[in-house]
Design a protein around this motif. Structure first.
Motif, short mmCIF file in Angstrom:
data_model
loop_
_atom_site.label_atom_id
_atom_site.label_comp_id
_atom_site.label_asym_id
_atom_site.label_seq_id
_atom_site.Cartn_x
_atom_site.Cartn_y
_atom_site.Cartn_z
N LYS A 54 31.53 45.22 50.42
CA LYS A 54 31.95 45.15 49.02
C LYS A 54 32.03 43.70 48.54
O LYS A 54 32.02 42.75 49.32
CB LYS A 54 33.30 45.84 48.85
N SER A 55 32.12 43.57 47.22
CA SER A 55 32.14 42.25 46.58
C SER A 55 33.35 42.12 45.66
O SER A 55 33.76 43.11 45.03
CB SER A 55 30.85 42.02 45.79
N TYR A 56 33.88 40.91 45.55
CA TYR A 56 35.14 40.69 44.84
C TYR A 56 35.08 39.35 44.08
O TYR A 56 34.25 38.49 44.37
CB TYR A 56 36.31 40.65 45.83
N TYR A 57 35.99 39.22 43.13
CA TYR A 57 36.17 37.91 42.48
C TYR A 57 37.64 37.70 42.13
O TYR A 57 38.41 38.65 42.00
CB TYR A 57 35.29 37.77 41.24
N VAL A 58 38.00 36.42 42.00
CA VAL A 58 39.37 36.03 41.66
C VAL A 58 39.31 35.06 40.49
O VAL A 58 38.61 34.04 40.55
CB VAL A 58 40.09 35.34 42.85
N ASN A 59 40.01 35.39 39.42
CA ASN A 59 40.17 34.47 38.28
C ASN A 59 41.28 33.51 38.64
O ASN A 59 42.42 33.90 38.91
CB ASN A 59 40.52 35.26 37.02
N ILE A 60 40.97 32.21 38.64
CA ILE A 60 41.92 31.19 39.09
C ILE A 60 42.39 30.39 37.88
O ILE A 60 41.68 29.50 37.38
CB ILE A 60 41.28 30.27 40.14
N PHE A 61 43.55 30.72 37.38
CA PHE A 61 44.17 30.00 36.26
C PHE A 61 43.27 29.92 35.03
O PHE A 61 43.34 28.97 34.25
CB PHE A 61 44.62 28.60 36.70
N ASP A 62 42.38 30.88 34.88
CA ASP A 62 41.56 31.07 33.68
C ASP A 62 40.43 30.07 33.50
O ASP A 62 39.59 30.25 32.61
CB ASP A 62 42.41 31.07 32.41
#
Length: 436
Positions: A54-62
């Protein structure tokens, strides 16, 4: 390489250039593209349950983002999964609005601004400019303000030049003072505008909120010019923000097209490279190491396993390079130089301002040769100090082998830059092949 190949990547890049009017908007646009490709969002401060395949992403402080894919055979094959990372940055040199921006001179309403990074200031004069950023308004409690992204998406401001009649020596060069000379005109005051609150009133109108509820804001001034093709055969692309949305596109294209079955691939979009990267969301922070450690721990690996993955990993740092200027050829190295449409620039510097050495450049060269990706090695003249990239900063913190690469452009740090349209395909294809 055929015309369809590079035209597709150029079209995708233009989408980024139009949408990425601030780092906030670049991240929102990037997240939307990733979600459309099946990437699942994870919260930075929440527990993660990561699965192979699977694949993921993280929004880091916009303003920053990390995306990663876990190969479907990563855990079942045993051993420590190898780590490959492509990185770029979301910010660009520009003007930013100060906290108390309302200024007047006679009937003119101006904005008090700061210079962000190292722009060529005179290229911002007489341009149609707009505003994009975020507005924070009161939320349910003090620790959770509501954050609104705003793009005025229309010409609002300009910084006018002084007529030559008042400075007959203007064509000999003018030093612009960031505080005095770069204040843009926003309006001509009349009875409908309050000279003390006209900017705050504008934000309230644009967001539909009471100005008393607005706590703070962060706004970038951007060039409204549209990207356009130039040249007899439309072989060049002129646009604002080529530095470094060219690399943002390549990173995302690479991670979305990665098919490696065993290992972890990541793409990181940092903020604040143009001001040194020393922020919580910049390359000089432990951000990437902490995110990737969290990934490995979530998959059941230990700290020692993660350190092994770092030491054995590979970082491809992507940022634009200096293309040979046809009117200033003497500013460049006599041999280690690159022109528009000659492919990817592999950037080398004995000072390690570009984080590159022979063993790992050879890896990238072989990838290019095996896949018919054009490239050239680039070094600055020995008596001219070039710029630096996030690569050397990240590699120092991560202790990970790193290579710096990017598309060659002209007019770097101008409000409008120039590139060859074939080079975006070359950079994106390198990143796709690198991540596998």
């Amino acid at each position: 390489m055929n015309s369809i190949s590079y035209q597709n990547d150029t079209a995708e890049l233009i989408g980024h250039l139009r949408a990425g009017v601030s780092p906030f908007h670049t991240i929102r646009y990037s997240a939307g593209i990733l979600e459309a490709q099946g990437f699942e969002e994870l919260k930075l401060d929440s527990p993660w349950s990561i699965q192979a395949g699977k694949s993921y992403y993280v929004n880091i402080f916009d303003t920053s983002l990390a995306a990663f894919s876990v190969g479907k055979d990563t855990v079942s094959d045993g051993g420590v999964p190898g780590l490959r990372v492509a990185a770029s940055h979301t910010d660009w040199p520009c003007l930013m609005v100060k906290p108390s921006p309302e200024l007047t001179c006679g009937p003119y309403a101006k904005l008090n601004v700061s210079v962000y990074g190292g722009p060529i200031l005179n290229t911002w004069l007489d341009r149609t400019l707009s505003l994009a950023g975020k507005v924070c308004v009161r939320g349910t409690d003090p620790f959770h303000p509501e954050v609104l992204l705003v793009d005025f998406a229309r010409p609002l401001l300009t910084v006018p030049n002084l007529a030559i009649h008042f400075n007959r020596d203007v064509n000999k060069g003018v030093e612009l003072n960031p505080q005095k000379d770069m204040q843009p005109i926003l309006a001509v005051l009349d009875e409908t505008l309050n000279k003390d609150t006209f900017f705050l009133d504008l934000l309230a109108k644009e967001t539909g909120r009471n100005k008393e509820d607005i706590l703070d804001y962060e706004f970038y001034i951007y060039n409204c010019d549209e990207p356009c093709f130039l040249g007899i055969n439309d072989e060049m692309l002129s646009s604002p923000r080529l530095d470094n949305l060219t690399s943002v596109h390549a990173c995302l294209s690479g991670i979305m097209n990665s098919r490696r079955k065993n290992g972890i691939n990541a793409a990181v979009l940092y903020d604040n490279e143009e001001i040194g990267s020393s922020t919580k969301q910049g390359a000089a922070s432990p951000l990437l190491e902490r995110i990737m450690e969290k990934v490995y721990l979530s998959l059941g690996y230990g700290r020692s396993d993660f350190l092994n993955a770092l030491f054995g990993g590979f970082l491809l740092s992507l940022d634009v390079a200096h293309a040979l200027h046809p009117n200033q050829a003497e500013k460049y190295d006599p041999k280690d130089r690159i022109c528009l449409n000659e492919g990817v620039a592999l950037k080398l510097a004995v000072s390690q301002a570009y984080a590159t050495d022979a063993s790992y450049v050879s890896v990238i060269e072989d990838i290019c040769r095996r896949n018919s990706i054009p490239y050239r090695k680039f070094s600055n003249r020995s008596d001219i100090r070039g710029g630096s990239t996030l690569g050397s900063i990240s590699s120092c913190l991560l202790t990970m082998p790193t290579v710096d690469a990017g598309v060659p452009i002209l007019a770097m740090h101008s409000s409008r830059e120039l590139m060859g349209i074939k080079d975006q395909w070359a950079l994106a294809e390198l990143t796709r092949r690198f991540l596998g």
